[in-house]
Write a protein that holds these residues in place. Structure first.
Motif, PDB file in Angstrom:
ATOM      1  N   GLY A   9       0.961  -1.449  -0.230  1.00  0.00           N
ATOM      2  CA  GLY A   9       0.045  -0.293  -0.325  1.00  0.00           C
ATOM      3  C   GLY A   9       0.973   1.665   0.039  1.00  0.00           C
ATOM      4  N   LEU A  10       0.721   2.134  -0.521  1.00  0.00           N
ATOM      5  CA  LEU A  10       1.186   3.490  -1.072  1.00  0.00           C
ATOM      6  C   LEU A  10      -0.227   4.662  -0.746  1.00  0.00           C
ATOM      7  N   VAL A  11       0.878   5.635   0.069  1.00  0.00           N
ATOM      8  CA  VAL A  11      -0.338   6.429   0.168  1.00  0.00           C
ATOM      9  C   VAL A  11       0.303   7.940  -1.135  1.00  0.00           C
ATOM     10  N   SER A  12      -0.714   8.363  -1.249  1.00  0.00           N
ATOM     11  CA  SER A  12      -0.383  10.006  -2.401  1.00  0.00           C
ATOM     12  C   SER A  12      -1.626  10.586  -1.967  1.00  0.00           C
ATOM     13  N   ALA A  13      -1.469  11.672  -2.972  1.00  0.00           N
ATOM     14  CA  ALA A  13      -2.467  13.245  -2.168  1.00  0.00           C
ATOM     15  C   ALA A  13      -3.105  12.811  -3.506  1.00  0.00           C
ATOM     16  N   ASP A  14      -3.089  12.085  -4.447  1.00  0.00           N
ATOM     17  CA  ASP A  14      -4.295  12.352  -5.558  1.00  0.00           C
ATOM     18  C   ASP A  14      -4.252  10.721  -6.401  1.00  0.00           C
ATOM     19  N   VAL A  61       3.388  16.068   2.399  1.00  0.00           N
ATOM     20  CA  VAL A  61       4.281  15.464   1.271  1.00  0.00           C
ATOM     21  C   VAL A  61       6.032  15.541   2.079  1.00  0.00           C
ATOM     22  N   THR A  62       5.933  13.877   2.454  1.00  0.00           N
ATOM     23  CA  THR A  62       7.214  14.203   3.002  1.00  0.00           C
ATOM     24  C   THR A  62       8.231  13.987   1.772  1.00  0.00           C
ATOM     25  N   PRO A 117       6.591   9.945  -8.762  1.00  0.00           N
ATOM     26  CA  PRO A 117       6.478  11.159  -9.076  1.00  0.00           C
ATOM     27  C   PRO A 117       6.162  11.432  -7.954  1.00  0.00           C
ATOM     28  N   ASP A 118       5.838  10.990  -6.790  1.00  0.00           N
ATOM     29  CA  ASP A 118       5.856  10.839  -5.133  1.00  0.00           C
ATOM     30  C   ASP A 118       6.996  10.122  -4.472  1.00  0.00           C
ATOM     31  N   GLY A 119       7.740  10.195  -5.031  1.00  0.00           N
ATOM     32  CA  GLY A 119       9.103   9.748  -4.661  1.00  0.00           C
ATOM     33  C   GLY A 119       9.610   8.549  -4.297  1.00  0.00           C
ATOM     34  N   ASN A 120       8.741   7.603  -4.741  1.00  0.00           N
ATOM     35  CA  ASN A 120       8.875   5.864  -4.252  1.00  0.00           C
ATOM     36  C   ASN A 120      10.234   5.749  -4.123  1.00  0.00           C
TER      37      ASN A 120
END
Length: 136
Positions: A9-14, A61-62, A117-120
């Motif tokens: 599971g990943l958490v993202s803003a959109d 965002v971290t 794009p989220d840095g993962n």
């Protein structure tokens, strides 16, 4: 008792991260599941399920560590692909970054490390032999 399945599971803003993984890795989008805390998007391929949770309240965002090896905890996914070069092209076309490689790590096996794009961090492996699933 035995393990039946693991889902990451990943958490993202959109939903942009959902589109990234679906397009770059050819994952099938399953129906989204809405709850009071947000929407869970599930993407699958044989033997793989990735979930992207988009919370109702956007998360902060971290910044990821400079190198995924410089911090403890869950730091990277490994995706085995049949076309490493094509996958890397799709990564950069969809807003990801090539961090390392591609590099040869064995006969016919190449590896690259990318960031979504989220840095993962995602390790992408091409040309690896299929695991022997008959061994237990």
């Amino acid at each position: 008792m035995g393990l039946q399945r693991v889902e990451i599971g990943l958490v993202s803003a959109d939903e942009a991260l959902v589109e990234f993984f679906a397009h770059v890795f050819g994952l099938e989008r399953l129906p989204a599941v809405k709850s009071g805390s947000g929407v869970v998007h599930r993407l699958q391929a044989p033997g793989t399920v990735i979930k992207v949770m988009v919370p109702s309240a956007p998360p902060s965002v971290t910044e990821p560590p400079e190198s995924f090896l410089s911090a403890t905890g869950l730091r990277y996914l490994t995706m085995y692909v049949t076309d490493l070069d094509g996958t890397l092209e799709r990564v950069t076309a969809r807003g990801g970054r090539l961090r390392h490689g591609p590099m040869d790590v064995g006969p016919g096996v190449r590896v690259a490390v990318v960031q979504d794009p989220d840095g993962n961090t995602v390790e992408v492996v091409g040309g690896a032999p299929q695991p022997d699933t008959d061994r237990r």
